[in-house]
Each structure stands twice: as structure tokens, then as C-alpha cells.
Design a protein around this motif. Structure first.
Motif, mmCIF file in Angstrom:
data_model
loop_
_atom_site.group_PDB
_atom_site.id
_atom_site.type_symbol
_atom_site.label_atom_id
_atom_site.label_comp_id
_atom_site.label_asym_id
_atom_site.label_seq_id
_atom_site.Cartn_x
_atom_site.Cartn_y
_atom_site.Cartn_z
ATOM 1 N N GLN A 36 -11.188 -1.003 10.716
ATOM 2 C CA GLN A 36 -10.184 0.240 11.453
ATOM 3 C C GLN A 36 -10.437 -0.339 12.973
ATOM 4 O O GLN A 36 -9.074 0.091 13.513
ATOM 5 C CB GLN A 36 -10.903 1.466 11.339
ATOM 6 C CG GLN A 36 -10.175 2.765 11.848
ATOM 7 C CD GLN A 36 -10.828 3.944 11.408
ATOM 8 O OE1 GLN A 36 -12.140 4.138 11.705
ATOM 9 N NE2 GLN A 36 -10.041 5.177 11.379
ATOM 10 N N ALA A 45 -1.473 -0.408 14.231
ATOM 11 C CA ALA A 45 -0.325 0.133 13.379
ATOM 12 C C ALA A 45 0.446 -0.838 13.054
ATOM 13 O O ALA A 45 1.035 -1.616 13.647
ATOM 14 C CB ALA A 45 0.078 1.189 14.459
ATOM 15 N N PRO A 46 1.146 -0.651 12.109
ATOM 16 C CA PRO A 46 1.074 0.382 10.912
ATOM 17 C C PRO A 46 0.085 0.213 9.898
ATOM 18 O O PRO A 46 -0.347 0.806 8.765
ATOM 19 C CB PRO A 46 2.485 0.413 10.249
ATOM 20 C CG PRO A 46 2.854 -0.924 10.269
ATOM 21 C CD PRO A 46 2.341 -1.723 11.514
ATOM 22 N N ASP A 73 -3.175 -0.014 9.988
ATOM 23 C CA ASP A 73 -4.461 0.746 10.150
ATOM 24 C C ASP A 73 -4.424 1.988 9.413
ATOM 25 O O ASP A 73 -5.654 2.843 8.928
ATOM 26 C CB ASP A 73 -4.874 1.224 11.763
ATOM 27 C CG ASP A 73 -3.730 2.105 12.536
ATOM 28 O OD1 ASP A 73 -2.493 1.896 11.693
ATOM 29 O OD2 ASP A 73 -3.933 2.692 13.509
ATOM 30 N N ARG A 74 -3.360 2.610 9.016
ATOM 31 C CA ARG A 74 -3.098 3.821 8.368
ATOM 32 C C ARG A 74 -3.666 3.601 6.899
ATOM 33 O O ARG A 74 -4.115 4.712 6.422
ATOM 34 C CB ARG A 74 -1.672 4.315 8.151
ATOM 35 C CG ARG A 74 -0.594 3.317 7.329
ATOM 36 C CD ARG A 74 0.828 4.058 7.725
ATOM 37 N NE ARG A 74 1.769 2.983 6.953
ATOM 38 C CZ ARG A 74 2.104 3.177 5.744
ATOM 39 N NH1 ARG A 74 1.615 4.305 4.882
ATOM 40 N NH2 ARG A 74 2.904 2.427 5.093
ATOM 41 N N TRP A 75 -3.785 2.564 6.264
ATOM 42 C CA TRP A 75 -4.142 2.168 5.062
ATOM 43 C C TRP A 75 -5.765 2.254 5.172
ATOM 44 O O TRP A 75 -6.472 2.802 4.129
ATOM 45 C CB TRP A 75 -3.741 0.774 4.522
ATOM 46 C CG TRP A 75 -2.221 0.629 4.477
ATOM 47 C CD1 TRP A 75 -1.309 -0.037 4.910
ATOM 48 C CD2 TRP A 75 -1.504 1.404 3.508
ATOM 49 N NE1 TRP A 75 -0.150 0.073 4.735
ATOM 50 C CE2 TRP A 75 -0.121 1.035 3.529
ATOM 51 C CE3 TRP A 75 -1.945 2.190 2.401
ATOM 52 C CZ2 TRP A 75 0.734 1.627 2.696
ATOM 53 C CZ3 TRP A 75 -0.938 2.821 1.383
ATOM 54 C CH2 TRP A 75 0.381 2.179 1.636
ATOM 55 N N ASN A 94 -7.439 3.991 7.325
ATOM 56 C CA ASN A 94 -7.747 5.495 7.550
ATOM 57 C C ASN A 94 -7.876 6.022 6.224
ATOM 58 O O ASN A 94 -8.341 7.234 5.884
ATOM 59 C CB ASN A 94 -6.607 6.256 8.481
ATOM 60 C CG ASN A 94 -6.797 5.569 9.859
ATOM 61 O OD1 ASN A 94 -7.992 5.021 10.170
ATOM 62 N ND2 ASN A 94 -5.829 5.655 10.684
ATOM 63 N N ARG A 95 -6.655 5.990 5.379
ATOM 64 C CA ARG A 95 -6.588 6.446 3.991
ATOM 65 C C ARG A 95 -7.466 6.052 3.067
ATOM 66 O O ARG A 95 -8.411 6.811 2.471
ATOM 67 C CB ARG A 95 -5.435 6.117 3.364
ATOM 68 C CG ARG A 95 -5.004 6.547 1.855
ATOM 69 C CD ARG A 95 -4.976 7.762 1.855
ATOM 70 N NE ARG A 95 -4.765 8.516 0.447
ATOM 71 C CZ ARG A 95 -3.686 8.613 -0.311
ATOM 72 N NH1 ARG A 95 -2.512 8.024 0.434
ATOM 73 N NH2 ARG A 95 -3.498 8.969 -1.479
#
Length: 439
Positions: free
Chosen positions: A220, A225-226, A228-230, A232-233
Motif C-alpha cells: 500500500q 494511484a490508480p 493503490d485502490r486494488w 485497499n480493496r
């Protein structure tokens, strides 16, 4: 020589038939003797009644034979049945039992045809009490208990194992009682073995899940981005699995130890409910949900504060998930007087679609989710605070905590709002002020 024997047998048969007819006529004359004053009518009555009496006697004999055959057939069916069955008379004497009952209750001393007191054969206070209640109340009864069999042989006695029995009784005519017996011990052993296996699996899962989360946290900080959203999920899903495993272990521990260790203290319920709502309020505000409390200003029960707080967090979180935006969740508390003293009743009512009727008996079962019961909006699922979205463990944990406090919880649909209505009862309440309303 053969013909002589044949005619001799025929003669003897005719003599026997004539003798039976003479005896029958004498019997009929004895029945009609009180009518001797009307002798001119007796001859006609004899002629009319004789064929009718013979017909009735023949019919009675056939009915008796039919009843004997039916009784034999029913006993054969009960002997073949997988359930035990026994029947006692008005004095609790064992009249009959099938093979399954003899095996379940170890009735080696009883033989078919014997009439003995059931308590002499089976040392079970629970069974005797069930029979007495069934006879007194004249209603079917169901009771479960752990049966400890006994026998005269000391060597065999050490090998006998206790078993969990379920008995269903029903009242019969003339004070008799019939009891169906079911040995539930194999199912109980299977359930305990299943719980042990799942608990072991849950323990083993915690370590790799924690390791996966540590790796995800490391990624993390290194991704932008983008991408890092994976990560976070991934962290959200790992947290959900960790909470699910922890909840499973907690629920299994509660079920295996119903009298869990509780840190009892006097807990003020209104402030505890308010504290639970404040924890969930950020989620409720996103959906424009409000809470309306009506009840006593100060009401106390002796309970484990952290456990009861967990109960209300789960219940309120559940109501938030299923409440349409802009609606109100109602909480009502009141005191009810019972034969055992005062009882606190807490009602939590939302305005969702409620439970499906078919799902109501299963609401508190672990991992149970009704397909048509209550529609979950995706937003509500994401905003859940329990971390076990859709797992089916939240209400099961709530029920175990309430039971550990000697209380009861019931799921219904409210007739006015149409939403879910969860009702909790606690004993040992203490109040300090009159009823007021808050919104």
C-alpha cells in the motif's frame, strides 16, 4: 373299511352339529325367559331372532379377528420403526414397547407380556415427569435430556455411555400415555466433531490471513494511484475474512460453553444503547437515518457491559443495513411484571421489508441467509461496521450472548412499519425514574 370310516366320521360330525344347535336353542330360550307370559309371541320371536343372533355373533367374531390382525400389524410397524415407542397405563406400568425403545433404554429385564412399573425398569426422572405432565395436561409434550442408562451387571455398567434423548409424548384414552423416543446422541456427536473441525480450521486460517494483510500494507505504501485502490480493496477483504474467522471462533466458544464467564455489573441500558448508536452514527448519517428512543430515563440490569454493547452494535448495524434512506429506527424499552419478577423488554424496529415468513424460524441460525428475506443495498453492505457482511453470524452471536445472560430474543415483522422487529427480554431489572420519550 374306508367307507365305514367315512360314514362314522360323518355321523360324529352331524351329532356335534345337532348338539351345538340344541345348546344355541337353550341359550336363546334363556334369553327369552322373561317374556314367558307372552308365550304365544315367543315362537315367532325365536324364529325371527335366531338367524339375526347368529349373524351378529359371526360379525363380532370377524371384527375381533380384524382387530387382532390390525394390532399385530401396528406392533410390527412400530418394531420396524427407527424411533423407540413405549406405552404405559394410568399407573405408569409399562404395557408394551418396541425393539428400538428396549435398546435405547436398556430394557433387558422386561419381556413382552409383562406388566411392570416403568420406574422399576428405567431410572429416569425426566421420562417419568414427562409422562405425568402429559397425563395431567392432556396435551402432547416434548422434552430433551441426557439419559444415563443403568443395568445390573457391573462390568457392562462401566461400558454404557450416556446419550442425549428427545421424547415426544401424547395422551391416550383411560389415562394411558404413549412416548416416542429418539436417540439424538449421534447427531450431537457429529455436530461437536464438525464444530471442532471448523474451529481448528479457523485457528489455522488466522496466521496466513494476518501475513497476507501485512504484505498488503507493505504494498500500500509503495503503490500510487490508480493501482493503490486494488491494494485497499484487498485489505478490506482480508479484514472481512479475519473478522469472520474471529466471529466463528467466538460463536463456537459460546455454543460449547453456554455459561460463559461474564463480568457482571449494573449496566444502564439507555446510555449503552446511545453509545452503540454513536459508534454507527457516521454510517447512519450517510443514509439520513435517525433513531427514536422511547423508554425509561434510567433502567439498569446486571450484565456484562462489553457483551451487551456488542449485542446492540450488531442489532443496530443490522437495522441500518436494511433500512431505506431517510427512515427512522425505533427503540422501545419497558418493564413487564411476571411471576418471576420484573422483566425488561427491548424492541428494535426498522422500516425495511422485514423477514420472509419462511425465514423467521431460522433467523438466528449461523450462516443462514434467506434468498427473499431482506434486500441488501450495495451501499449498506459497503458501509457495514461489523466486518462480517452477509456472513450470517451476527444474529447467531447476539442470541448466544442474550441466552448467556438468561434472556430471550425473538424475531418478528412489525405490523405498522412492515420492517424487522427484534425483541429482547432480560430479567433482574431496576429502574430509577418514570417513563419518558426521546427522539
Amino acid at each position: 373299511m374306508f367307507l365305514l370310516g367315512f360314514f362314522l366320521g360323518l355321523f360324529v360330525g352331524l351329532c356335534v352339529w345337532v348338539w351345538q344347535q340344541v345348546n344355541l336353542n337353550r341359550y336363546l330360550e334363556g334369553l327369552l325367559q322373561p317374556l314367558s307370559s307372552h308365550s304365544h309371541k315367543i315362537t315367532n320371536i325365536k324364529l325371527l331372532l335366531r338367524p339375526r343372533v347368529r349373524q351378529e355373533i359371526s360379525m363380532v367374531n370377524r371384527q375381533r379377528e380384524d382387530l387382532q390382525r390390525s394390532l399385530s400389524m401396528y406392533r410390527e410397524l412400530l418394531d420396524f420403526a427407527p424411533l423407540g415407542y413405549l406405552q404405559v397405563d394410568e399407573e405408569n406400568q409399562l404395557l408394551w414397547c418396541n425393539q428400538q425403545a428396549r435398546e435405547i433404554l436398556y430394557l433387558q429385564r422386561w419381556q413382552p407380556g409383562q406388566v411392570r412399573l416403568l420406574l422399576e425398569l428405567v431410572r429416569s426422572y425426566e421420562l417419568d415427569q414427562l409422562i405425568e405432565q402429559t397425563r395431567d395436561w392432556q396435551k402432547p409434550q416434548v422434552q430433551e435430556w441426557v439419559f444415563h442408562p443403568s443395568c445390573e451387571d457391573a462390568k457392562v455398567m462401566t461400558e454404557l455411555k450416556s446419550m442425549f434423548l428427545r421424547a415426544s409424548s401424547l395422551p391416550l384414552p383411560t389415562g394411558q400415555v404413549g412416548v416416542f423416543l429418539e436417540n439424538c446422541q449421534p447427531l450431537l456427536d457429529m455436530k461437536q466433531e464438525r464444530d471442532r473441525s471448523f474451529s481448528d480450521l479457523a485457528h489455522e486460517l488466522r496466521t496466513p490471513l494476518t501475513a497476507i494483510r501485512l504484505v498488503a500494507e507493505t504494498l500500500q505504501t509503495r503503490l500510487e494511484a490508480p493501482l493503490d485502490r486494488w491494494v485497499n480493496r484487498l485489505i478490506q477483504e482480508v479484514d472481512r475474512l479475519i473478522n469472520l474467522v474471529q466471529s466463528w471462533l467466538e460463536l463456537t466458544q459460546m455454543e460449547n460453553n453456554p455459561t460463559m464467564q461474564l463480568n457482571l455489573e449494573m449496566v444502564e441500558m439507555r446510555s449503552l444503547i446511545t453509545s452503540a448508536w454513536e459508534t454507527l452514527e457516521p454510517i447512519a448519517q450517510r443514509l439520513s437515518l435517525k433513531i427514536a428512543y422511547s423508554g425509561l430515563e434510567s433502567i439498569y440490569i446486571q450484565a456484562d457491559k462489553s457483551r451487551i454493547y456488542q449485542v446492540f452494535v450488531n442489532l443496530l448495524d443490522n437495522s441500518i443495513k436494511y433500512s431505506p434512506p431517510g427512515t427512522t429506527i425505533h427503540i422501545d424499552t419497558k418493564i413487564i411484571s411476571t411471576n418471576n419478577g420484573q422483566m425488561l423488554e427491548i424492541n428494535i424496529i426498522d422500516s425495511g421489508v422485514g423477514f420472509a415468513i419462511a425465514d423467521l424460524p431460522h433467523v438466528f441460525e449461523r450462516f443462514y441467509r434467506g434468498d427473499k428475506a431482506r434486500h441488501r443495498s450495495p451501499v449498506n453492505e459497503v458501509n457495514s461496521t461489523t466486518g462480517i457482511v452477509g456472513s450470517g453470524l451476527g444474529l447467531a452471536i447476539v442470541q448466544q450472548i442474550v441466552i448467556a445472560h438468561g434472556g430471550l430474543i425473538k424475531a418478528m415483522n412489525h405490523p405498522e412499519t412492515g420492517g424487522a422487529w427484534l425483541q429482547i427480554h432480560f430479567l433482574q431489572t431496576m429502574t430509577n425514574s418514570p417513563r419518558q420519550d426521546y427522539s
